[in-house]
Write an enzyme that holds these catalytic residues in place. Structure first.
Site, PDB file in Angstrom:
ATOM      1  N   HIS A 366       0.652  -1.231   0.018  1.00  0.00           N
ATOM      2  CA  HIS A 366       0.032  -0.011  -0.099  1.00  0.00           C
ATOM      3  C   HIS A 366       0.839   1.326   0.142  1.00  0.00           C
ATOM      4  CE1 HIS A 366      -4.252  -1.148   0.544  1.00  0.00           C
ATOM      5  NE2 HIS A 366      -3.785  -2.320   1.088  1.00  0.00           N
ATOM      6  N   LYS A 563       0.817  14.568   1.557  1.00  0.00           N
ATOM      7  CA  LYS A 563      -0.494  14.696   0.827  1.00  0.00           C
ATOM      8  C   LYS A 563      -0.638  16.200   0.709  1.00  0.00           C
ATOM      9  CE  LYS A 563      -3.003  10.605   2.625  1.00  0.00           C
ATOM     10  NZ  LYS A 563      -3.882  10.143   1.564  1.00  0.00           N
ATOM     11  N   LYS A 669     -14.099   8.905  -5.345  1.00  0.00           N
ATOM     12  CA  LYS A 669     -15.528   9.083  -4.840  1.00  0.00           C
ATOM     13  C   LYS A 669     -15.749  10.454  -5.378  1.00  0.00           C
ATOM     14  CE  LYS A 669     -13.756   7.020  -0.609  1.00  0.00           C
ATOM     15  NZ  LYS A 669     -13.263   7.507   0.815  1.00  0.00           N
TER      16      LYS A 669
HETATM   17  C1  LIG Z   1     -11.966   7.529   1.246  1.00  0.00           C
HETATM   18  C2  LIG Z   1     -11.524   7.763   2.522  1.00  0.00           C
HETATM   19  C3  LIG Z   1     -10.099   7.935   3.009  1.00  0.00           C
HETATM   20  C4  LIG Z   1      -9.136   7.956   1.866  1.00  0.00           C
HETATM   21  O1  LIG Z   1      -8.692   9.397   1.306  1.00  0.00           O
HETATM   22  P1  LIG Z   1      -7.569   9.731   0.440  1.00  0.00           P
HETATM   23  O2  LIG Z   1      -7.840  10.903  -0.104  1.00  0.00           O
HETATM   24  O3  LIG Z   1      -7.432   8.420  -0.680  1.00  0.00           O
HETATM   25  O4  LIG Z   1      -6.419   9.421   1.070  1.00  0.00           O
HETATM   26  C5  LIG Z   1      -9.619   8.569   4.122  1.00  0.00           C
HETATM   27  N1  LIG Z   1     -10.626   8.542   5.120  1.00  0.00           N
HETATM   28  C6  LIG Z   1     -11.892   8.453   4.790  1.00  0.00           C
HETATM   29  C7  LIG Z   1     -13.170   8.627   6.024  1.00  0.00           C
HETATM   30  C8  LIG Z   1     -12.430   8.103   3.359  1.00  0.00           C
HETATM   31  O5  LIG Z   1     -13.851   7.692   3.333  1.00  0.00           O
END
Ligand SMILES: *Cc1c(COP(=O)(O)O)cnc(C)c1O
Length: 823
Positions: A366, A563, A669
């Site tokens: 990962h 990030k 998403k």
């Molecule tokens: C999808 C999700 C993540 C992952 O977010 P990234 O931007 O890919 O790091 C982290 N926390 C929650 C609650 C999520 O729904």
């Protein structure tokens, strides 16, 4: 002779609680809680609805299990230390398609309120971020695709901490999510398993002391949760282990004082699964974490092999009947533990045991971050799991022997691929163990899988080229679109029919509609409705009045330097500076939303949270900026907050330093819900761009190759000296506007950026980031139709990022499993 009056009264009493057949809800509400219906609270109502839904799916759940057993179907086992599942009620209602049934069931309860019932369910936050959420999306997809699968994890009594913000700072509070009885879980004490460690503990002088060589036994108690696939045909199981201590003491041996010690000892054993470690993408070598990982592996393998043998299988059939996926190296001890069972309990020879182990296990990597590569001290194995250490040594001896035979004389190669790191201290390299001991190693996006092969574990990839593969992540469209965005979902169903939640490629049918002005109008209306819902919620919940016409720009994810929330806030500081100094500057109204938790020991990440909150406050204080832009940090980011925010977002920020985000899943998403993405060419965002066409994306900044090649000559000071906006943003950090009376507050950030080399290259990308943001702002203001066209194109191209596609690829290319329809 019964008293006729009493009988009369009894009948009258019964009459007040007479239920129709199927009135599960009323029955659970009144009888489980022993309260009159009109005195029940929303939490009790939630439990009653959940239990009545569980009743509804129970027979299907049993039938699923029975069918898998009867057909001796090949079974997938997903081993993960984290499951970030969020709430289960609305997801189960959605997947079973029983909204009308529930509405009907609730009708007799005059005081019910559906929204409040939903809000009474806590998020099951048994994960930190993307890795745990991926596990949850995979469970949904496996059940939907009717793949026989069980997820194994730990039943942490305290999930990821609840984040509060006190004067701008993150404060961690315990998340006691099991305070009330959880209506979904079924404890199965009869299926408990025993786990042995070679080291005991004792408690004296207020401290814990090890007693090496004294074996102890722990019990793993399974707690099962139903995982209802969409359409409700297959109900799979998420089995979470809770630790307990068996009553193996001969209490007769203890005199009075020792009895209490013995009980204290039991309590200690039960603490093993008390809490989830709150670190995302970093490891801290804590003994408790080591024992948690082993506990997950030992309980799950014992359970898997018991089920395998109960079905009458011979050991040699293991890889034909069982596929075990390791979610990162956290469960990588499974390689050694499976060998131990096959050697010591099944009494197989080494070669056969090894062949079965490798063919049964598979591993998902990962992250490429060096601080995330797990290594456990040899000494820890020696103390607690000496037999596993022996096996690891033997695996390593044979493996290095093979390498030596292929590349005689290359001792440097041997030391690089060895399962044991010698210096500075002896440690077991868990990623090497996972790669050597499994038949498949996959990364989670194309670029990540390539970098993994070409740099992180290049030697192992050369030794085992056929084991390496890619499975780009995905997310479940049921939770992230159908459930989270009812307005857009309804429009999609109207335009495309109702099959899209199970066949997300159908979203491609939207592409031609991007040119249809009437459709664009309706699409905009659906998006606006989602935005209004969020704006209403944030007003109610946080007392923040937002303008639903303003552009919503969101960066929500764990707070981490790679990030680059810092890049985002520097950009906001540059805009803030422009608003204060250039009276002709008139940007579109924008709300900058941030949310995310920082690991409690990650000081810089916590300082970034403070900075975001200080910038938010400065913007509000300042008459030159107030009302023109908004900055909001939403506390306690989690699945439920993501479900509220993502459908309302116009711009998705995916701005990691290229080469560092393995995949990302929030990017997907957002895309599914119609946000436009501004991002670097990193992780799965690259693949999003390829699918939708780059004219519908907003890429900026250095590529992974450019990051790697320019690192040596990179000078953040060069940017600071030559770029006025960069300098203005950084100088604001120590100004009275941002940190009034405390100019040193952000010295650590300034230091990281200017004096310590800016490892994540914020300043290298800030210029092109600002330019690209400006283009987005112009498009929003000048060409709303063009914006909507791009937004529709993004939704249309998002089908590939369904976790159903990902799971189909795992099923056929790694697991070799087929769907198993339940009657
Ligand atoms: C999808 C999700 C993540 C992952 O977010 P990234 O931007 O890919 O790091 C982290 N926390 C929650 C609650 C999520 O729904």
């Amino acid at each position: 002779m019964p008293d006729p009056k009493a009988k009369d009264e009894l009948e009258q009493y019964e009459g007040t609680f007479r239920f129709r057949d199927g009135d599960y809800y009323d029955r659970h509400l009144v009888f489980d809680h022993v309260v009159p219906m009109d005195e029940a609270n929303q939490r009790q109502r939630f439990e009653a609805v959940a239990r009545s839904l569980r009743d509804l799916l129970t027979q299907r759940w049993l039938l699923t299990k029975e069918t898998h057993h009867r057909l001796n179907a090949k079974q997938v086992y997903y081993l993960s230390m984290e499951y970030l599942i969020g709430r289960t009620l609305l997801n189960t209602v959605t997947n079973l398609g029983v909204r009308d049934y529930v509405r009907d069931d609730l009708r007799s309860d005059a005081r019910q309120n559906w929204a409040e019932i939903l809000d009474a369910e806590p998020d099951a936050g048994l994960g930190n971020g993307g890795l745990g959420r991926l596990a949850a999306c995979f469970l949904d997809s496996m059940a939907t695709l009717e793949i026989p699968a069980i997820g194994y994890g730990l039943r942490y009594e305290y999930g990821v901490f609840r984040q509060e913000i006190h004067v701008g700072n993150q404060v961690e509070q315990p998340d006691n999510w099991l305070l009330h009885p959880d209506p979904w879980e079924v404890s199965r004490t009869t299926e408990s398993v025993e786990v042995s460690l070679n080291c005991s503990f004792e408690f004296h002088g207020g401290a814990l002391h090890r007693i090496p060589g004294q074996p102890i036994h722990l019990l793993g108690i399974p707690y099962d949760r139903p995982v209802a696939g969409y359409g409700g045909r297959t109900i799979n199981t998420l089995r979470l282990w809770g630790a307990a201590s068996p009553d193996f003491f001969d209490f007769g041996e203890f005199s009075g004082g020792e009895f209490v010690d013995a009980v204290l000892y039991k309590v200690m054993a039960e603490s093993l699964t008390r809490v989830l470690y709150p670190d995302d993408s970093t490891t801290r070598g804590r003994t408790l974490r080591f024992l948690q990982e082993y506990f997950l592996v030992a309980c799950s393998l014992a359970d898997i092999l018991r089920r395998f043998r109960d079905r009458g299988n011979a050991w040699s059939a293991l890889p034909e009947k069982v596929a075990i996926q390791l979610n990162d190296t956290h469960p990588a001890m499974a390689v050694a533990e499976l060998m131990r069972i096959l050697l010591d309990e099944a009494r197989l020879g080494w070669d056969e045991a090894w062949d079965l182990t490798v063919r049964t296990l598979a591993y998902t990597n990962h992250t490429l971050l060096p601080e995330a590569l797990e290594k456990w001290p040899v000494e820890m194995f020696q103390t607690f799991l000496p037999r596993l250490l022996e096996i690891i040594y033997e695996i390593n001896y044979r493996f290095l022997g093979d390498v030596h035979a292929r590349y005689p004389g290359d001792n440097w190669l041997l030391s690089r691929v060895s399962l044991i790191e010698e210096l500075p201290s002896r440690q077991v390299r868990m990623a090497n163990l996972a790669i050597v001991g499994t038949h498949s190693t996959n990364g989670v996006s194309e670029i990540h899988s390539r970098l993994l092969r070409e740099s992180t574990v290049v030697d192992l990839a050369d030794l085992f080229p056929s084991r390496f593969n890619n499975k780009t992540n995905g997310v479940t469209p049921r939770r992230w679109l159908l459930l989270a965005n009812p307005d857009l979902a309804a429009l999609l169903t109207e335009a495309l029919g109702d099959a899209w939640p199970m066949d997300l490629d159908r979203l491609e049918g939207l592409a031609p509609l991007a040119d249809d002005a009437a459709f664009r109008e309706r699409f905009r209306a659906a998006r606006l409705a989602a935005k209004r819902r969020f704006v209403d919620w944030i007003g109610r919940e946080h007392g923040i009045e937002l303008d639903s016409d303003a552009l919503i720009d969101s960066q929500v994810k764990r707070i981490h330097e790679y990030k680059r929330q810092l890049l985002n806030i520097l950009r906001v500081l540059a805009i803030y500076h422009r608003l204060r100094t250039d009276s002709s500057f008139d940007p579109e109204p924008r709300t900058y939303v941030f949310a995310g938790k920082a690991a409690p020991a990650y000081h810089l990440a916590k300082t970034i949270i403070r900075l975001i909150n200080d910038v938010a406050a400065a913007v509000e204080r300042d008459p030159l900026t107030r009302g023109r832009i908004r900055v909001v940090f939403l506390p306690n980011y989690g699945v439920t907050l993501a479900e509220r925010l993502i459908p309302a977002t116009d711009i998705s920020e995916q701005i990691s330093t290229a080469g560092y985000e393995a995949s990302g899943t929030s990017n997907m998403k957002f895309m599914m819900n119609g946000a436009l993405t501004i991002g670097t060419r990193d992780g799965a965002t690259i693949e999003m761009g390829r699918r939708v066409g780059e004219e519908n994306m907003f890429f900026f900044g250095l590529t992974a190759e450019q990051v790697a090649s320019s690192r040596a000559s990179y000078s953040p000071l060069w940017h600071y000296d030559r770029e006025p906006e960069t300098r203005a943003a950084i100088d604001l950090l120590s100004s009275d506007l941002i940190s009034p009376g405390d100019p040193a507050r952000y010295e650590s950030i300034r230091h990281v950026l200017l004096e310590h080399g800016d490892y994540y290259m914020h300043l290298a990308d800030l210029g092109s980031y600002l330019e690209t943001q400006e283009r987005l702002g112009k498009l929003w203001t000048d060409d709303p139709e063009g914006w909507t066209r791009k937004s529709i194109n993004n939704v249309a191209a998002s089908g590939y990022f369904s976790s159903d596609r990902t799971i189909k690829a795992y099923a056929s290319e790694i697991w070799g499993v087929e769907p198993c329809p339940i009657r």
